[in-house]
Design a protein around this motif. Sequence first.
Motif, PDB file in Angstrom:
ATOM      1  N   ALA A  56       9.574   6.021  -5.780  1.00 25.59           N
ATOM      2  CA  ALA A  56       8.582   5.254  -5.022  1.00 25.59           C
ATOM      3  C   ALA A  56       9.221   4.447  -3.904  1.00 25.59           C
ATOM      4  CB  ALA A  56       7.817   4.320  -5.958  1.00 25.59           C
ATOM      5  N   ALA A  81       0.670   4.178  -2.794  1.00 28.05           N
ATOM      6  CA  ALA A  81       0.465   5.580  -2.436  1.00 28.05           C
ATOM      7  C   ALA A  81       1.506   6.473  -3.093  1.00 28.05           C
ATOM      8  CB  ALA A  81       0.513   5.738  -0.917  1.00 28.05           C
ATOM      9  N   SER A  82       2.726   5.978  -3.241  1.00 25.84           N
ATOM     10  CA  SER A  82       3.773   6.783  -3.869  1.00 25.84           C
ATOM     11  C   SER A  82       3.498   7.006  -5.350  1.00 25.84           C
ATOM     12  CB  SER A  82       5.137   6.113  -3.677  1.00 25.84           C
ATOM     13  OG  SER A  82       5.213   4.919  -4.428  1.00 25.84           O
ATOM     14  N   PHE A  83       2.706   6.121  -5.956  1.00 23.61           N
ATOM     15  CA  PHE A  83       2.315   6.278  -7.357  1.00 23.61           C
ATOM     16  C   PHE A  83       0.933   6.915  -7.499  1.00 23.61           C
ATOM     17  CE2 PHE A  83       5.565   2.991  -8.094  1.00 23.61           C
ATOM     18  CZ  PHE A  83       6.177   3.495  -9.227  1.00 23.61           C
ATOM     19  N   ASP A  84       0.337   7.297  -6.364  1.00 24.59           N
ATOM     20  CA  ASP A  84      -1.033   7.824  -6.368  1.00 24.59           C
ATOM     21  C   ASP A  84      -1.996   6.843  -7.024  1.00 24.59           C
ATOM     22  OD1 ASP A  84      -0.344  10.249  -5.112  1.00 24.59           O
ATOM     23  OD2 ASP A  84       0.314  11.092  -7.021  1.00 24.59           O
ATOM     24  N   GLU A  85      -1.737   5.554  -6.778  1.00 22.51           N
ATOM     25  CA  GLU A  85      -2.567   4.501  -7.366  1.00 22.51           C
ATOM     26  C   GLU A  85      -3.508   3.942  -6.301  1.00 22.51           C
ATOM     27  OE1 GLU A  85      -3.975   2.445 -10.535  1.00 22.51           O
ATOM     28  OE2 GLU A  85      -2.118   3.604 -10.712  1.00 22.51           O
ATOM     29  N   SER A  86      -4.766   3.813  -6.639  1.00 15.99           N
ATOM     30  CA  SER A  86      -5.746   3.272  -5.699  1.00 15.99           C
ATOM     31  C   SER A  86      -5.568   1.767  -5.537  1.00 15.99           C
ATOM     32  CB  SER A  86      -7.167   3.558  -6.196  1.00 15.99           C
ATOM     33  OG  SER A  86      -8.107   2.842  -5.413  1.00 15.99           O
ATOM     34  N   ARG A 116       0.827  -1.211   0.000  1.00 17.37           N
ATOM     35  CA  ARG A 116       0.000   0.000   0.000  1.00 17.37           C
ATOM     36  C   ARG A 116       0.865   1.268   0.000  1.00 17.37           C
ATOM     37  NH1 ARG A 116      -5.391  -0.741   0.860  1.00 17.37           N
ATOM     38  NH2 ARG A 116      -6.038  -2.873   1.389  1.00 17.37           N
ATOM     39  N   ARG A 117       2.009   1.229   0.654  1.00 19.33           N
ATOM     40  CA  ARG A 117       2.908   2.380   0.635  1.00 19.33           C
ATOM     41  C   ARG A 117       3.424   2.654  -0.767  1.00 19.33           C
ATOM     42  NH1 ARG A 117       7.726   3.980   0.287  1.00 19.33           N
ATOM     43  NH2 ARG A 117       8.581   1.896  -0.084  1.00 19.33           N
TER      44      ARG A 117
END
Length: 355
Positions: free
Chosen positions: A310, A218-223, A214-215
């Motif tokens: 990332a 989040a670094s890729f702004d991916e859900s 999940r981290r």
Amino acid sequence: MVLALGEGVPGAWALLLPRGFYAAFPLPGHPWVALFPPYNEHLLRDFGAAVLGLGVVLGWAACVPRPWLVRAAAAGLLAFSAPHLLFHSAHFGRSSGAEVFAQAVSLVLPCVLAGIALAATVTRGGRTPPPADGRTTALRTDLHTVIHTPRQRQDSRPETPRTPRTPEIRQNPTEREFTMSPTVQEERLQRRFELWDRDGDGRIDRGDWEHEARRILASFDESPTSDKGQALLEAYLGMWNYLAGQAQLGPNGSLDRQKFQDLADRQILARGRTGFDEVVRPTIASILDLCDKDGDGQVSPKEFKLWIKATGADESTADTAFRAIDADNDGQLSVEELVQAVHKYHTGELDVALL
């Protein structure tokens, strides 16, 4: 294992039943030891203990065939067998012609097999010779994993120009046995464990792997609910489920550092490229998919910087790392090149840590 039994069984016999060993080794009616009187219980028990110890080391090397362990066991066997052969070559006592032949075979065979083992491991386990032009590549990129955390520090060293080369794809699952440095392997697996152990309690569990996935998302702004997000979560948890299944853990089970290292070594690293393709490749492919903004199935230098960012690594190391991984020098990184880079990192051949 035959050598282990060949040394261990007589050793145990001499240690536990020295009188019987003296009177009946190797077979009743054919007492080779009794040809050299007098009987000495102390000497025979010490001899038996030493030879039994040699058998244990040989058995260990047969069960855990690390190059360094095989070499050590073979060298020990040769150190024992060569003087043994030299002495008996001049002292066959009152043995008959047939027994002289049998003794000679039993004395020569361990020397030959020990020599073969030494030659094989030294040839296949030695360092790769430097290029013909004398140049070396000093690539020190401490990027610490696709699963890298910002608390780690990175460094890089300048590299000399690289000669274009054809990708070296290794398909032999046992090849790692002849390239791995146990010290490097343990250090890199320990680093991997520490990165996953987010709360520092000395154990990792399913939640640690999911948190790391999940981290990265989040670094890729991916859900996490998107197709790419689901693929990454499934890949990470697939790695955990594989190791947890091998360890027979329950739903809330966890692994300490030593158990994790043993499992990763035995169930992934020891299987060579087969293990990496089965367990690690889905994770690399899913992260590549996150980086691949133009959808061409490969990672460009610009896209690779997204990968480095990332992971929390220093973006200034991206170019050096890219060139080290780009095996065919085409300016793009494929899944195959990335999997190969991870494999080479863990075998000590490459110092660019991606996973």
